[in-house]
Design a protein around this motif. Sequence first.
Motif, short mmCIF file in Angstrom:
data_model
loop_
_atom_site.label_atom_id
_atom_site.label_comp_id
_atom_site.label_asym_id
_atom_site.label_seq_id
_atom_site.Cartn_x
_atom_site.Cartn_y
_atom_site.Cartn_z
N PRO A 95 40.95 144.39 0.70
CA PRO A 95 40.14 144.96 1.77
C PRO A 95 38.92 144.30 1.78
O PRO A 95 38.51 143.85 0.72
N ALA A 96 38.38 144.19 3.09
CA ALA A 96 37.24 143.56 3.12
C ALA A 96 35.92 143.89 2.29
O ALA A 96 35.55 142.78 1.76
N GLU A 97 35.76 144.99 1.95
CA GLU A 97 34.72 145.60 1.23
C GLU A 97 35.00 145.14 -0.14
O GLU A 97 33.88 145.23 -0.89
N PHE A 98 35.96 144.55 -0.61
CA PHE A 98 36.31 144.42 -2.15
C PHE A 98 36.59 142.85 -2.28
O PHE A 98 36.71 142.39 -3.33
N LYS A 99 36.53 141.91 -1.25
CA LYS A 99 36.82 140.70 -1.26
C LYS A 99 35.62 139.85 -2.13
O LYS A 99 36.25 138.83 -2.64
N GLU A 100 34.56 140.28 -1.97
CA GLU A 100 33.55 139.45 -2.96
C GLU A 100 33.28 139.98 -4.34
O GLU A 100 32.50 140.94 -4.64
N VAL A 101 33.97 139.28 -5.13
CA VAL A 101 34.10 139.97 -6.53
C VAL A 101 32.70 139.57 -7.19
O VAL A 101 32.63 137.93 -7.20
N ALA B 19 41.30 132.00 -8.36
CA ALA B 19 41.39 132.64 -7.05
C ALA B 19 40.17 133.15 -6.63
O ALA B 19 39.76 133.52 -5.59
N ILE B 20 39.30 133.66 -7.97
CA ILE B 20 37.95 134.37 -7.43
C ILE B 20 36.89 133.48 -7.32
O ILE B 20 35.75 133.65 -6.69
N LEU B 21 36.86 132.47 -7.98
CA LEU B 21 35.84 131.35 -8.36
C LEU B 21 35.10 130.74 -7.07
O LEU B 21 33.96 130.64 -6.67
N PRO B 22 36.12 130.37 -5.73
CA PRO B 22 35.54 129.84 -4.68
C PRO B 22 34.52 130.72 -4.08
O PRO B 22 33.40 130.19 -3.60
N SER B 23 34.80 132.05 -4.06
CA SER B 23 33.65 132.90 -3.28
C SER B 23 32.46 133.11 -4.04
O SER B 23 31.32 132.99 -3.59
N MET B 24 32.29 132.86 -5.46
CA MET B 24 31.44 132.85 -6.39
C MET B 24 30.52 131.63 -6.05
O MET B 24 29.34 131.71 -5.97
N ARG C 131 24.75 129.31 -10.82
CA ARG C 131 24.13 130.81 -11.33
C ARG C 131 25.45 131.27 -11.87
O ARG C 131 24.95 132.94 -11.99
N ILE C 132 26.29 130.85 -12.19
CA ILE C 132 27.65 131.65 -12.38
C ILE C 132 27.75 131.74 -13.94
O ILE C 132 27.44 130.62 -14.59
N ARG C 133 27.68 133.03 -14.42
CA ARG C 133 27.68 133.03 -15.97
C ARG C 133 29.11 133.03 -16.68
O ARG C 133 29.90 133.81 -15.85
N GLY D 62 25.07 128.02 -2.09
CA GLY D 62 25.73 126.96 -2.78
C GLY D 62 25.47 126.75 -4.12
O GLY D 62 25.86 126.24 -5.04
N ASP D 63 24.21 127.73 -4.78
CA ASP D 63 23.98 127.88 -5.98
C ASP D 63 25.02 128.60 -6.98
O ASP D 63 24.91 128.36 -8.06
N GLY D 64 25.79 129.54 -6.06
CA GLY D 64 26.54 130.42 -7.01
C GLY D 64 25.93 131.49 -7.51
O GLY D 64 24.88 131.78 -7.57
#
Length: 272
Positions: free
Chosen positions: A89-95, A136-141, A193-195, A147-149
């Motif tokens: 669902p849209a509200e859950f897409k940005e992990v 699957a998740i990394l592109p949105s992060m 900035r992804i840990r 673009g800094d992530g």
Amino acid sequence: MAAAMSMRLQGKTILITGASSGIGRSTAFEFARTCPQNLKLILTARRIDRLEQIATEITQELGPGIKVLPIQLDISNAEEVRTFVDKLPAEFKEVDVLVNNAGLVRGVARAPDIVEEDINVMFATNVTGLIQMTQAILPSMLKRNNGDGAGDIINIGSIAGREPYVGGGIYCASKAAVRSFTESLRKELIATRIRVISVDPGQVETEFSVVRFYGDQNKADAVYAGCEALTPDDIAEAIVFAAGRRENVVVADTLLFPNHQASATIMHRKTS
């Protein structure tokens, strides 16, 4: 400290694989209890009935401030993982936090007697599934912060990935692969900035040994005889602690033992 952790986690979406039992289940409750307001949890596993029960229990205990989305997912099925994000669902897409917890062990056979099916399922779940979910998740992060992530990838490894032992050749190899992938990923994402975080448990009492011995509860119980093993809650606390640090703090590598354990194979067992 608890209040600061809660504030840092507010508004975040947490995805936990293998959430139907053990460490995954405990991690869901630990996140919910640490931040009972404005938090979203995505819980995945093959056993949807258990996930739905966990979602109900979290809501009953902590109220409507937490939204829980249970999703049936076989992490070893590459096609299911590839299409996973598009179906959210849209509200859950940005992990914001991915906890790659799903994993298993099958058997204690030594080469050349290791069953091919056991080899395949361990690698498909512990290694390929973890990597596919990360991809699957990394592109949105990566797209966040201009673009800094932003975001956390928390991979659950094992002492087995650091120290191979007899009868665990395939499981140890799979967890060593997770360790290598985690360390490579951290280096690849150093400009973002992804840990990237690794949590490696020692002996933890879960369904792990029951699965290893193909459902034989007596053999599983013997693994923990005379020991006070870690609990899933112990590991969950470390996972949530790492996710709740200030953004510039990376708890990069954590090894957790119970007090009676010094290595993969050195453990003190009390005798009655």
